[in-house]
Design an enzyme around this catalytic site. Structure first.
Site, PDB file in Angstrom:
ATOM      1  N   HIS A 120      71.953  49.866  12.104  1.00  0.00           N
ATOM      2  CA  HIS A 120      71.418  50.973  11.300  1.00  0.00           C
ATOM      3  C   HIS A 120      69.919  51.047  11.530  1.00  0.00           C
ATOM      4  O   HIS A 120      69.250  50.010  11.663  1.00  0.00           O
ATOM      5  CB  HIS A 120      71.669  50.742   9.805  1.00  0.00           C
ATOM      6  CG  HIS A 120      73.120  50.837   9.405  1.00  0.00           C
ATOM      7  ND1 HIS A 120      73.797  52.032   9.372  1.00  0.00           N
ATOM      8  CD2 HIS A 120      74.010  49.890   9.044  1.00  0.00           C
ATOM      9  CE1 HIS A 120      75.061  51.814   8.992  1.00  0.00           C
ATOM     10  NE2 HIS A 120      75.212  50.519   8.785  1.00  0.00           N
TER      11      HIS A 120
ATOM     12  N   ASP B 128      81.880  42.849  13.652  1.00  0.00           N
ATOM     13  CA  ASP B 128      81.523  44.015  12.829  1.00  0.00           C
ATOM     14  C   ASP B 128      80.037  44.352  13.011  1.00  0.00           C
ATOM     15  O   ASP B 128      79.324  44.643  12.042  1.00  0.00           O
ATOM     16  CB  ASP B 128      81.860  43.807  11.349  1.00  0.00           C
ATOM     17  CG  ASP B 128      81.891  45.138  10.589  1.00  0.00           C
ATOM     18  OD1 ASP B 128      81.680  46.204  11.203  1.00  0.00           O
ATOM     19  OD2 ASP B 128      82.118  45.114   9.362  1.00  0.00           O
TER      20      ASP B 128
ATOM     21  N   LEU C 298      79.171  51.014  18.090  1.00  0.00           N
ATOM     22  CA  LEU C 298      78.173  51.295  19.135  1.00  0.00           C
ATOM     23  C   LEU C 298      77.472  52.636  18.910  1.00  0.00           C
ATOM     24  O   LEU C 298      76.556  52.981  19.654  1.00  0.00           O
ATOM     25  CB  LEU C 298      78.810  51.200  20.522  1.00  0.00           C
ATOM     26  CG  LEU C 298      79.441  49.829  20.836  1.00  0.00           C
ATOM     27  CD1 LEU C 298      79.932  49.764  22.283  1.00  0.00           C
ATOM     28  CD2 LEU C 298      78.476  48.673  20.563  1.00  0.00           C
TER      29      LEU C 298
HETATM   30  O1  DOR Z   1      79.292  47.098   6.540  1.00  0.00           O
HETATM   31  C1  DOR Z   1      79.955  47.825   7.249  1.00  0.00           C
HETATM   32  N1  DOR Z   1      79.386  48.741   8.036  1.00  0.00           N
HETATM   33  N2  DOR Z   1      81.272  47.701   7.218  1.00  0.00           N
HETATM   34  C2  DOR Z   1      82.074  48.572   7.871  1.00  0.00           C
HETATM   35  O2  DOR Z   1      83.261  48.389   7.835  1.00  0.00           O
HETATM   36  C3  DOR Z   1      81.502  49.732   8.573  1.00  0.00           C
HETATM   37  C4  DOR Z   1      80.143  49.432   9.024  1.00  0.00           C
HETATM   38  C5  DOR Z   1      79.375  50.637   9.534  1.00  0.00           C
HETATM   39  O3  DOR Z   1      79.954  51.486  10.229  1.00  0.00           O
HETATM   40  O4  DOR Z   1      78.169  50.690   9.305  1.00  0.00           O
END
Ligand code: DOR
Length: 446
Positions: free
Chosen positions: A312, A308, A70
């Site tokens: 981003h 998951d 989050l």
């Molecule tokens: O692809 C991923 N992104 N895998 C993870 O385990 C962490 C996550 C992230 O925090 O962006």
């Protein structure tokens, strides 16, 4: 608000219920009754019975996500607790475990308490994981008992896996003392570094062979065995070899559980969509791996589906695949990806609902602070109404997450969450929901 939903299919895995047709009576945010032909005086009845040959709407306990990023504090341009909670609600989740790899990470009791205070503002239940090691650096164990007392629901360095077998073993022992699970991101960082000599950033290294995961799973299982107690949970399994190690450990009675993401169930390497949007840790694998994951989920060797959800900002997901941040958003598409591409449609639907509700409950346990995901008369409604047959197209404008990093934009999925009620309040009403359900919104600010 006082209405009866007529002619739905009620699936409540914890109660062993799969019933159709059934009526569900909702009164002032409370689940008043589930029965046949409920007809109280002066209560609106919404006829939701399907046309002949069509699938009924599902009423299920609110979903539980064991794995969401989050990003608050420190990553607010990508997500906040409130935007992440809105995305969760749109995906049918009423309880979400937030990962600890925020900036700064949640790695001491004070930070756990601060995370809990922020989470309290969310319209649904956001639980917090604490890190296993300070700064997720793999060396100094956090104050496990202190973090649990401050409200940590579980412990994980997710995103990283740099703790030695010895440190992980100590974490498992300490966490057992407060009846918490330790969640491990199984990628062997030494092997990942060897595979990616061009970069110091182990999380962004693009090459992550299957052996990295199998080795990390085996090390984590060794740590559990050395600890002699504790509960180990393996996050986002992606390869058949890891499933084999899990099976062998379960056969010996080891206290190990596991999760799989919708994207590892439903997408393979080399599929369509911009490569950087498909970049995720662990990577998307081949169809044989996907088949092994689907089989393991169906039979219950893998206990839970976990998103998951990894938001981003666009700048971190540019055209340069090697430099792109790993991860994709997933809360809003989880159910539909499992149904459309993950092999969990048709007669697997009740199993999928188990893996989104009772499965995560079994993983975290009652001491975590999770509410039992169940439909019980007299309790505040904590449920989701799903149309398993509805087609929809994933559009950026329709997403609640602050981020847009999913390779699914523009693709058509099957299975739509129409309503989510958390703790007696309507937290999501889809525009495609039957108009009679609009009165559920009266509970939104009750
Ligand atoms: O692809 C991923 N992104 N895998 C993870 O385990 C962490 C996550 C992230 O925090 O962006």
């Amino acid at each position: 608000m006082n209405l009866v939903l007529r002619g739905v299919r009620v699936i409540d895995p914890m109660a062993g219920v799969d019933r159709h047709p059934a009526d569900v009576w909702l009164r002032d945010g409370v689940l008043a009754a589930i029965d046949d032909n409920i007809a109280p005086d002066a209560v609106a009845v919404i006829d939701l019975a399907p046309a002949p040959g069509h699938e009924p709407l599902l009423v299920c306990p609110g979903f539980v996500d064991l794995h969401a990023h989050l990003r608050e504090p420190g990553g607010e341009p990508a997500e906040t607790i409130l935007s992440g909670a809105a995305a969760a609600a749109a995906g049918g989740f009423t309880q979400v475990l937030a990962m600890a790899n925020t900036r700064p990470p949640v790695d001491d009791p004070g930070r756990v308490a601060a995370a809990a205070a922020r989470a309290a503002a969310a319209p649904l239940r956001v639980l917090n994981a604490a890190a296993v090691t300070r700064g997720l650096q793999g060396t100094a164990l956090v104050d496990v008992a202190g973090c649990a007392a401050a409200g940590a629901a579980a412990f994980t360095d997710d995103g990283r896996n740099s703790a030695s077998t010895q440190v992980l073993s100590a974490a498992l022992r300490d966490a057992a003392g407060c009846d918490r699970a330790v969640l491990v991101h199984p990628e062997d960082e030494v092997m990942v570094r060897i595979a990616n000599p061009e970069t110091d950033d182990v999380a962004r290294g693009p090459l992550r062979p299957a052996a990295c995961e199998v080795s990390a799973v085996d090390s984590a299982l060794a740590a559990l065995s050395l600890a002699g107690r504790g509960r180990l949970h393996l996050q986002h399994l992606s390869v058949a070899g890891a499933v084999r190690s899990l099976r062998a450990a379960r056969d010996t009675g080891a206290a190990v559980t596991a999760e799989v993401t919708p994207h590892h169930l439903g997408m393979s390497a080399g599929g369509t969509g911009p490569a950087s949007l498909r970049k995720v840790n662990p990577p998307l694998r081949d169809d044989a791996d996907r088949a092994a994951l689907q089989t393991a989920l169906r039979e219950g060797l893998i206990d839970a589906v976990a998103t998951d959800h990894a938001p981003h900002v666009d700048a971190d997901k540019g055209d340069d695949f090697d430099a792109a941040a790993p991860g994709m958003i997933g809360l809003e598409t989880a159910l539909a990806v499992c149904l459309t591409h993950g092999g969990m449609n048709g007669h697997w639907v009740p199993v999928l609902i188990d893996r989104l509700t009772a499965g995560p409950w079994r993983v975290l346990g009652s001491t975590s602070g999770l509410h039992p995901p169940r439909l019980r008369a007299g309790e505040p409604a904590d449920l989701v109404i799903v149309d398993p047959a509805q087609d929809w197209v994933v559009e950026a404008a329709g997403l609640c997450s602050r981020s847009r990093n999913t390779p699914l934009l523009g693709s058509r999925l099957r299975g739509r969450v129409l309503v989510t009620m958390a703790g007696g309040r309507c937290v999501h009403l889809d525009r495609a929901a039957p108009s009679g359900l609009a009165s559920l919104l009266e509970t939104a600010h009750a």
